[in-house]
Scaffold this motif. Structure first.
Motif, PDB file in Angstrom:
ATOM      1  N   UNK A 131      -3.904  48.367 -28.480  1.00 52.52           N
ATOM      2  CA  UNK A 131      -4.636  49.105 -27.422  1.00 52.52           C
ATOM      3  C   UNK A 131      -3.827  49.122 -26.139  1.00 52.52           C
ATOM      4  N   UNK A 132      -3.215  47.988 -25.800  1.00 53.12           N
ATOM      5  CA  UNK A 132      -2.393  47.951 -24.598  1.00 53.12           C
ATOM      6  C   UNK A 132      -1.221  48.908 -24.690  1.00 53.12           C
ATOM      7  N   UNK A 133      -0.608  48.942 -25.888  1.00 49.57           N
ATOM      8  CA  UNK A 133       0.515  49.864 -26.062  1.00 49.57           C
ATOM      9  C   UNK A 133       0.089  51.311 -25.892  1.00 49.57           C
ATOM     10  N   UNK A 134      -1.094  51.623 -26.477  1.00 48.86           N
ATOM     11  CA  UNK A 134      -1.575  53.014 -26.353  1.00 48.86           C
ATOM     12  C   UNK A 134      -1.834  53.366 -24.885  1.00 48.86           C
ATOM     13  N   UNK A 135      -2.486  52.431 -24.161  1.00 45.59           N
ATOM     14  CA  UNK A 135      -2.769  52.685 -22.749  1.00 45.59           C
ATOM     15  C   UNK A 135      -1.485  52.863 -21.935  1.00 45.59           C
ATOM     16  N   UNK A 136      -0.501  51.993 -22.254  1.00 42.23           N
ATOM     17  CA  UNK A 136       0.782  52.097 -21.566  1.00 42.23           C
ATOM     18  C   UNK A 136       1.449  53.441 -21.841  1.00 42.23           C
ATOM     19  N   UNK A 181      -8.266  35.294 -37.461  1.00 43.18           N
ATOM     20  CA  UNK A 181      -9.043  36.169 -36.571  1.00 43.18           C
ATOM     21  C   UNK A 181      -8.398  36.294 -35.200  1.00 43.18           C
ATOM     22  N   UNK A 182      -7.905  35.187 -34.679  1.00 35.36           N
ATOM     23  CA  UNK A 182      -7.258  35.261 -33.372  1.00 35.36           C
ATOM     24  C   UNK A 182      -6.013  36.155 -33.422  1.00 35.36           C
ATOM     25  N   UNK A 183      -5.347  36.077 -34.558  1.00 37.70           N
ATOM     26  CA  UNK A 183      -4.163  36.948 -34.714  1.00 37.70           C
ATOM     27  C   UNK A 183      -4.571  38.414 -34.770  1.00 37.70           C
ATOM     28  N   UNK A 184      -5.693  38.654 -35.453  1.00 40.63           N
ATOM     29  CA  UNK A 184      -6.169  40.045 -35.558  1.00 40.63           C
ATOM     30  C   UNK A 184      -6.567  40.582 -34.194  1.00 40.63           C
ATOM     31  N   UNK A 185      -7.273  39.747 -33.413  1.00 41.98           N
ATOM     32  CA  UNK A 185      -7.674  40.174 -32.069  1.00 41.98           C
ATOM     33  C   UNK A 185      -6.457  40.416 -31.193  1.00 41.98           C
ATOM     34  N   UNK A 186      -5.476  39.490 -31.295  1.00 40.94           N
ATOM     35  CA  UNK A 186      -4.254  39.664 -30.500  1.00 40.94           C
ATOM     36  C   UNK A 186      -3.519  40.926 -30.898  1.00 40.94           C
ATOM     37  N   UNK A 187      -3.502  41.207 -32.217  1.00 42.91           N
ATOM     38  CA  UNK A 187      -2.834  42.434 -32.687  1.00 42.91           C
ATOM     39  C   UNK A 187      -3.541  43.676 -32.181  1.00 42.91           C
ATOM     40  N   UNK A 188      -4.882  43.651 -32.270  1.00 38.85           N
ATOM     41  CA  UNK A 188      -5.648  44.815 -31.784  1.00 38.85           C
ATOM     42  C   UNK A 188      -5.441  45.005 -30.289  1.00 38.85           C
ATOM     43  N   UNK A 189      -5.439  43.903 -29.541  1.00 39.06           N
ATOM     44  CA  UNK A 189      -5.213  44.017 -28.101  1.00 39.06           C
ATOM     45  C   UNK A 189      -3.840  44.573 -27.785  1.00 39.06           C
ATOM     46  N   UNK A 190      -2.853  44.136 -28.572  1.00 42.10           N
ATOM     47  CA  UNK A 190      -1.513  44.647 -28.349  1.00 42.10           C
ATOM     48  C   UNK A 190      -1.422  46.148 -28.618  1.00 42.10           C
TER      49      UNK A 190
END
Length: 417
Positions: free
Chosen positions: A12-17, A1-10
């Motif tokens: 979203x961050x990439x999209x925002x960037x 789960x932590x990996x999934x959250x980290x992946x999702x955050x990455x």
């Protein structure tokens, strides 16, 4: 789960960037376009002579001050013109689209024509199109002209006053080297009273600017005629008539707010005494292209009226004849109570050129009194050799020899015709 959250955050961050980079790139591109547009607007014009107009001041002043040539004047948009969004026309000339049409001036002193650096020439103005038309009445004097008179008239309905302003006379032809002119003004048919201007000393172009008033009722106004007599006073105080102008009021619309300024050429007075029954003056003209015979009934003089009163009216009947057969006739308006009526009326008749050898014109001067029969005062016939001799034949032949030209003459009236 932590990996999934980290992946999702990455992700979203990439999209925002990516979005931030895109917005930044768009803003930079927009700014770059604005700077490019401003530089293009303020750059000098390459396809016109604007450089010469703005950089070489002495050359442009010479061109602008030159009056011997007809040159176009550049129409310029200065750099202080407010607004944006310029669109291309032709060869880097520009016009503003959808912007405020007014200029917002900058503070400080105004720029001169030659200091408008970076201005755009968007077209030219032809100065010839904006010149006032030349007043031909001041310059065009026909051959044989003996002078020209200017005056104005106005009628006050309430007070029943005719206001006459004597303005000026030009190009007088005096009998001697010097000329001291003055003008007498009559309101015909009254020839016993007149108004007189001041005398202008030693001038052929007198400027009068004098006002005169005649009292005349509105129902009689159109029956009246203004007459101007221009005289010269010599050193012995003798008066010499230089010319005259007659102006019938019947053809004019005179109101309180309608001041008419008029000019007329002076005419020589007929110094010969009137004939036994009086004389009539008229002009003849023939247009061979249109097959049209024109008669202008001008005036009569020395008429022997049966009764001199305002109830008497005098008119002229003009008849076209062919082989002594009546073709058509027309009448002038009647003038009341004057042995010297003025008409200035034009009539036209259809007449083929082949008919001129058998056609003739009869002009009859008639007097009518209310309740009585019409009385013939005199008549004159002009036409070819078949019908006429003397001055009447000469007038007809001169008309034919000068097509489209008005030929004016006096004729004596006769009864035995």
């Amino acid at each position: 789960t932590e990996q999934a959250v980290a992946l999702a955050g990455g992700v979203i961050g990439g999209i925002l960037l990516f979005v931030l980079i895109g917005i930044t790139a768009y803003l930079l591109w927009k700014k770059f376009c604005c700077l490019l547009s401003y530089e293009k607007l303020s750059s000098p014009v390459k396809t016109t002579n604007a450089n010469a107009l703005f950089q070489d001041q002495s050359t442009s002043e010479t061109q602008l001050k030159s009056t011997s040539r007809s040159r176009s004047v550049p129409f310029i948009i200065p750099p202080t013109l407010h607004g944006r969004d310029w669109i291309n026309l032709t060869n880097e000339e520009h016009v503003q689209e959808g912007s405020d049409p007014y200029m917002i001036p900058q503070s400080g002193p105004r720029s001169s024509f030659h200091s408008l650096a970076g201005a755009y020439v968007v077209g030219t103005i032809n100065p010839e199109l904006y010149k006032f038309p030349e007043d031909k009445s001041e310059t065009d004097f026909p051959e044989g002209n003996i002078g020209r008179l200017w005056f104005s008239i106005e009628y006050e309905q309430e007070s029943e006053r005719l206001l006459v302003s004597l303005i000026k006379v030009r190009k007088l032809q005096p009998p001697a080297d010097s000329c001291s002119p003055f003008v007498k003004i009559y309101l015909l048919p009254d020839e016993r009273s007149y108004l007189q201007s001041k005398t202008k000393r030693k001038t052929l172009n007198p400027q009068f600017d004098e006002n005169f008033v005649f009292q005349v009722s509105s129902n009689m106004l159109l029956q009246r005629t203004l007459k101007f007599l221009v005289y010269h006073v010599d050193k012995q105080k003798k008066h010499h008539l230089l010319g005259q102008v007659t102006f019938p009021l019947k053809n004019e619309t005179l109101t309180d707010d309608n001041k008419l300024v008029i000019w007329r050429d002076l005419e020589k007075e007929n110094l010969e005494p009137p004939s036994e029954h009086g004389d009539i003056q008229f002009s003849l003209s023939y247009n061979d292209y249109l097959g049209r015979l024109t008669v202008v009934v001008l005036r009569a003089r020395g008429l022997k009226l049966q009764e001199e009163s305002h109830a008497v009216s005098v008119y002229v009947k003009v008849s076209l004849m062919n082989h002594n057969k009546f073709i058509k006739s027309k009448k002038t308006t009647a003038v009341l109570g004057s042995p010297n009526p003025v008409y200035n009326e034009t009539f036209s008749f259809k007449a083929d050129q082949t008919e001129l050898d058998t056609a003739s014109l009869s002009l009859s001067v008639l007097q009518s009194i209310k309740g009585e029969k019409t009385h013939l005062l005199g008549r004159v016939i002009v036409g070819p050799f078949m019908y006429t001799r003397g001055k009447e034949l000469e007038h007809w032949n001169e008309m034919i020899s000068k097509p489209k030209e008005l030929v004016k003459r006096w004729h004596a009236l006769c009864h035995s015709m």
